[in-house]
Motif scaffolding. Structure first.
Motif, mmCIF file in Angstrom:
data_model
loop_
_atom_site.group_PDB
_atom_site.id
_atom_site.type_symbol
_atom_site.label_atom_id
_atom_site.label_comp_id
_atom_site.label_asym_id
_atom_site.label_seq_id
_atom_site.Cartn_x
_atom_site.Cartn_y
_atom_site.Cartn_z
ATOM 1 N N GLN A 178 45.474 64.700 41.996
ATOM 2 C CA GLN A 178 46.784 65.045 42.531
ATOM 3 C C GLN A 178 46.635 65.811 43.839
ATOM 4 N N GLU A 179 45.608 66.653 43.919
ATOM 5 C CA GLU A 179 45.362 67.426 45.132
ATOM 6 C C GLU A 179 45.067 66.500 46.311
ATOM 7 N N LYS A 180 44.220 65.481 46.085
ATOM 8 C CA LYS A 180 43.883 64.535 47.160
ATOM 9 C C LYS A 180 45.116 63.711 47.535
ATOM 10 N N ALA A 181 45.902 63.309 46.541
ATOM 11 C CA ALA A 181 47.108 62.530 46.827
ATOM 12 C C ALA A 181 48.073 63.335 47.689
ATOM 13 N N ASP A 182 48.232 64.617 47.357
ATOM 14 C CA ASP A 182 49.114 65.490 48.141
ATOM 15 C C ASP A 182 48.611 65.618 49.571
ATOM 16 N N LYS A 183 47.302 65.747 49.712
ATOM 17 C CA LYS A 183 46.711 65.886 51.048
ATOM 18 C C LYS A 183 46.911 64.610 51.861
ATOM 19 N N MET A 184 46.836 63.459 51.203
ATOM 20 C CA MET A 184 47.027 62.167 51.875
ATOM 21 C C MET A 184 48.494 61.895 52.155
ATOM 22 N N GLY A 185 49.388 62.609 51.462
ATOM 23 C CA GLY A 185 50.814 62.386 51.647
ATOM 24 C C GLY A 185 51.309 61.143 50.950
ATOM 25 N N VAL A 186 50.684 60.807 49.804
ATOM 26 C CA VAL A 186 51.098 59.631 49.035
ATOM 27 C C VAL A 186 51.491 60.067 47.629
ATOM 28 N N GLU A 187 52.244 59.215 46.963
ATOM 29 C CA GLU A 187 52.647 59.494 45.582
ATOM 30 C C GLU A 187 51.661 58.826 44.628
ATOM 31 N N LYS A 188 51.070 59.613 43.771
ATOM 32 C CA LYS A 188 50.112 59.100 42.792
ATOM 33 C C LYS A 188 50.891 58.540 41.597
ATOM 34 N N VAL A 189 50.626 57.258 41.251
ATOM 35 C CA VAL A 189 51.363 56.605 40.174
ATOM 36 C C VAL A 189 50.384 55.851 39.283
ATOM 37 N N ASP A 190 50.875 55.428 38.098
ATOM 38 C CA ASP A 190 50.047 54.552 37.279
ATOM 39 C C ASP A 190 50.286 53.102 37.705
ATOM 40 N N LEU A 191 49.458 52.198 37.204
ATOM 41 C CA LEU A 191 49.514 50.817 37.678
ATOM 42 C C LEU A 191 50.849 50.155 37.354
ATOM 43 N N ASP A 192 51.354 50.341 36.146
ATOM 44 C CA ASP A 192 52.617 49.700 35.763
ATOM 45 C C ASP A 192 53.767 50.152 36.659
ATOM 46 N N ASP A 193 53.777 51.444 37.009
ATOM 47 C CA ASP A 193 54.815 51.975 37.890
ATOM 48 C C ASP A 193 54.715 51.325 39.267
ATOM 49 N N LEU A 194 53.493 51.191 39.761
ATOM 50 C CA LEU A 194 53.290 50.575 41.072
ATOM 51 C C LEU A 194 53.773 49.123 41.075
ATOM 52 N N LEU A 195 53.482 48.402 40.008
ATOM 53 C CA LEU A 195 53.835 46.980 39.950
ATOM 54 C C LEU A 195 55.341 46.754 40.054
ATOM 55 N N VAL A 196 56.119 47.605 39.435
ATOM 56 C CA VAL A 196 57.574 47.374 39.402
ATOM 57 C C VAL A 196 58.296 47.972 40.608
ATOM 58 N N ARG A 197 57.610 48.854 41.360
ATOM 59 C CA ARG A 197 58.282 49.535 42.470
ATOM 60 C C ARG A 197 57.932 48.998 43.850
ATOM 61 N N ALA A 198 56.748 48.435 44.003
ATOM 62 C CA ALA A 198 56.242 48.125 45.345
ATOM 63 C C ALA A 198 56.903 46.897 45.964
ATOM 64 N N ASP A 199 57.236 47.012 47.266
ATOM 65 C CA ASP A 199 57.700 45.864 48.051
ATOM 66 C C ASP A 199 56.502 45.086 48.607
ATOM 67 N N PHE A 200 55.438 45.814 48.887
ATOM 68 C CA PHE A 200 54.169 45.225 49.311
ATOM 69 C C PHE A 200 53.068 45.840 48.441
ATOM 70 N N ILE A 201 52.080 45.055 48.093
ATOM 71 C CA ILE A 201 50.921 45.559 47.347
ATOM 72 C C ILE A 201 49.667 45.153 48.102
ATOM 73 N N THR A 202 48.777 46.110 48.337
ATOM 74 C CA THR A 202 47.498 45.808 48.983
ATOM 75 C C THR A 202 46.361 46.326 48.100
ATOM 76 N N LEU A 203 45.332 45.518 47.957
ATOM 77 C CA LEU A 203 44.232 45.816 47.035
ATOM 78 C C LEU A 203 43.011 46.322 47.794
ATOM 79 N N HIS A 204 42.428 47.415 47.300
ATOM 80 C CA HIS A 204 41.240 47.994 47.947
ATOM 81 C C HIS A 204 40.291 48.577 46.900
#
Length: 531
Positions: A178-204
């Motif tokens: 969570q600390e790294k996510a806050d520093k990056m300025g992104v919202e940390k989510v689980d995979l299922d949450d990401l799947l239903v919310r994202a307009d674009f998905i990029t894999l890395h």
């Protein structure tokens, strides 16, 4: 003699010159990787092999590479290297994961823009003399939600670039704090949450058992309608057949792929779909990135061959040049301790327990542990090293455990290993003195101070008079010169041990004469690589 390196793929002249400048004997044959038979014919002459993707380093090639110590891949992907065969042969496999991070991240952003605005199709249409403005209605990136799967080195750069495009970034990565996510300025989510919310998905993410088909048919069904998917990471992360169906049905609005399950990809379910952008694995294909990874692999391989420094190895803990200097005596000690127990243990080993105390506990424990295991495995495989030893131990089902503790005794630091078999436990401890020489300081719980020599004799007996005389007289009468003689005992009249450091191997006949005295419970000749 200078180490010899073969460059069998196209590396820049600047990278090849790095080898020369570092004193490496380099053979630059950039087209040799395509000639499997010729490569196999000459590979035995080289200590290092520098490659890109054209050279296929198979188990058969590694078997012929009797002198090979390191394979350096200029780039991140090592699908063309049989890592298991390399590890078993004790060959380090290095890559350069950081030289093309920016290039790959930029390609992902470019692919996302291309699929959002249908640029390839619009380009082809316009070249064909058509003017189809209404056909190519795209979408903006601003204010859209980007779901980043994998927020490591490349993923984090994509997050940063996407924020610059005013996108809302959500990230799924099991190792993202969570600390790294806050520093990056992104919202940390689980995979299922990401799947239903994202307009674009990029894999890395890399391709592992856990990530294979991370966008499976089931997960693709969960996606937000109208989502666009970008994969510039690894083929096999997405079920291409299921994605093609979702694209045709309109559930997925578009996809941009640089990598495929089978490469070179001459056919794919994704080909020839109007809402799909495809490129031939160009993620790292910029002039800057190709030069960077070539220079990096030359530096890394040279460092290892000349100083023992290990950087970006996939089958060996990294050890910096500074660590290699400081840890040298401790790595030697770890090998000697393992070698002692390996030579003393005839029955199958079930477990190896390693205790690191004081100064030793602050070092690179992965490397020290590999050295211990290598020492133990020497008895069963003389060619074993720090790379192959853990593989052999795993194949034999040996459990490895490590413990650390603060300084607990008279020594600033020490290592103690305990080997467990079905019959017994056997332990030995050692330290490094200020002169840089490793010493045995404890065997079977009995304190000693023994210098380690190439040829040694270990004995156990009851603590009683006559032992020193029997050892000294028998050795002297048979022309065996003792360089150092160390004794220890558990208590008066209890169990006692002796370690003799001798100038030459003790003949079997002399060992038999010692046994004939009936004074010893055990007599064992030992040998150590002290070079």
């Amino acid at each position: 003699m200078a180490p010899k390196v073969l460059v069998s793929d196209k590396l820049s002249e600047t990278a090849v010159q790095i080898f020369r400048d570092r004193g490496i004997d380099v053979d630059f044959r950039p087209d040799l990787g395509k000639d499997k038979e010729k490569l196999a014919e000459i590979i035995g002459d080289y200590d290092g092999l520098a490659i890109r993707s054209a050279t296929k380093v198979t188990a058969n090639l590694i078997e012929k590479a009797k002198n090979l110590k390191v394979i350096g891949r200029a780039g991140i992907g090592v699908d063309n290297v049989d890592r298991e065969a390399a590890s078993k042969a004790g060959v380090i496999v290095m890559n350069t994961p950081f030289g093309n991070m920016i290039t790959t991240a930029e390609h992902a952003i470019s692919m996302m823009m291309a699929v959002a605005r249908q640029i390839p199709e619009a380009n082809a249409s316009t070249h064909a003399g058509k003017w189809e403005k209404s056909r190519f209605m795209g979408v903006e990136l601003t204010s859209k939600t980007l779901g980043v799967v994998g927020a490591g080195n490349i993923g984090s750069i994509v997050c940063d670039r996407a924020k610059g495009l005013k996108m809302k970034v959500i990230a799924y990565d099991p190792f993202l704090s969570q600390e790294k996510a806050d520093k990056m300025g992104v919202e940390k989510v689980d995979l299922d949450d990401l799947l239903v919310r994202a307009d674009f998905i990029t894999l890395h993410v890399p391709l592992t058992d856990q990530t294979r088909n991370i966008l499976s048919r089931e997960n693709i069904a969960k996606l937000k309608k109208g989502v666009r998917i970008v994969n510039c990471a690894r083929g096999g992360l997405v079920d291409e057949e299921a994605l093609a169906e979702a694209l045709k049905s309109g559930h997925v609005a578009g996809a941009a792929f640089d990598v495929f399950a089978v490469e070179p990809a001459t056919a794919s379910p994704l080909f020839n779909l109007p809402n799909v952008v495809v490129t031939p694995h160009l993620g790292a294909a910029t002039t800057e990135a190709q030069e960077n990874v070539a220079l990096q692999v030359a530096e890394q391989m040279s460092d290892y061959l000349l100083t023992g420094a290990v950087t970006n190895a996939l089958n060996m803990p990294s050890v910096t040049a500074e660590e290699a200097k400081v840890m040298g005596p401790w790595l030697k000690l770890a090998q000697h301790l393992g070698n002692f127990t390996g030579q003393m243990t005839d029955e199958p080993i079930e477990a190896i327990n390693i205790l690191y105390d004081g100064e030793a506990s602050t070092m690179n424990l992965e490397a020290l542990t590999c050295a211990v295991i290598a020492g133990i495995m020497k008895r069963v495989n003389p060619d074993v090293n720090m790379v192959s030893a853990p593989v052999i131990a795993k194949e034999r089902g040996i459990a490895i455990s490590t413990t650390t503790q603060d300084q607990s005794g008279a020594f600033e630091g020490y290592i103690k290993i305990t080997v467990v078999t079905a019959e017994r436990e056997r332990s030995v401890g050692g330290t490094v003195f200020s002169d840089g020489k490793p010493r045995f300081i404890q065997i079977k719980g009995i304190n000693i101070d023994a210098e380690i020599g190439e040829h040694m004799v270990y004995t156990t007996n009851n603590d009683e008079p006559g032992i020193i005389g029997a050892l000294g007289n028998t050795m002297g009468e048979n022309g065996v010169n003792i360089a150092n003689f160390t004794l220890g005992r558990s208590e008066r009249g209890g169990e006692a041990i002796a370690l003799l450091y001798v100038d030459d191997p003790v003949p079997a006949a002399v060992m038999d004469k010692l046994a004939e005295t009936k004074l010893f419970r055990q007599i064992k000749p030992l040998s150590f690589d002290v070079a």
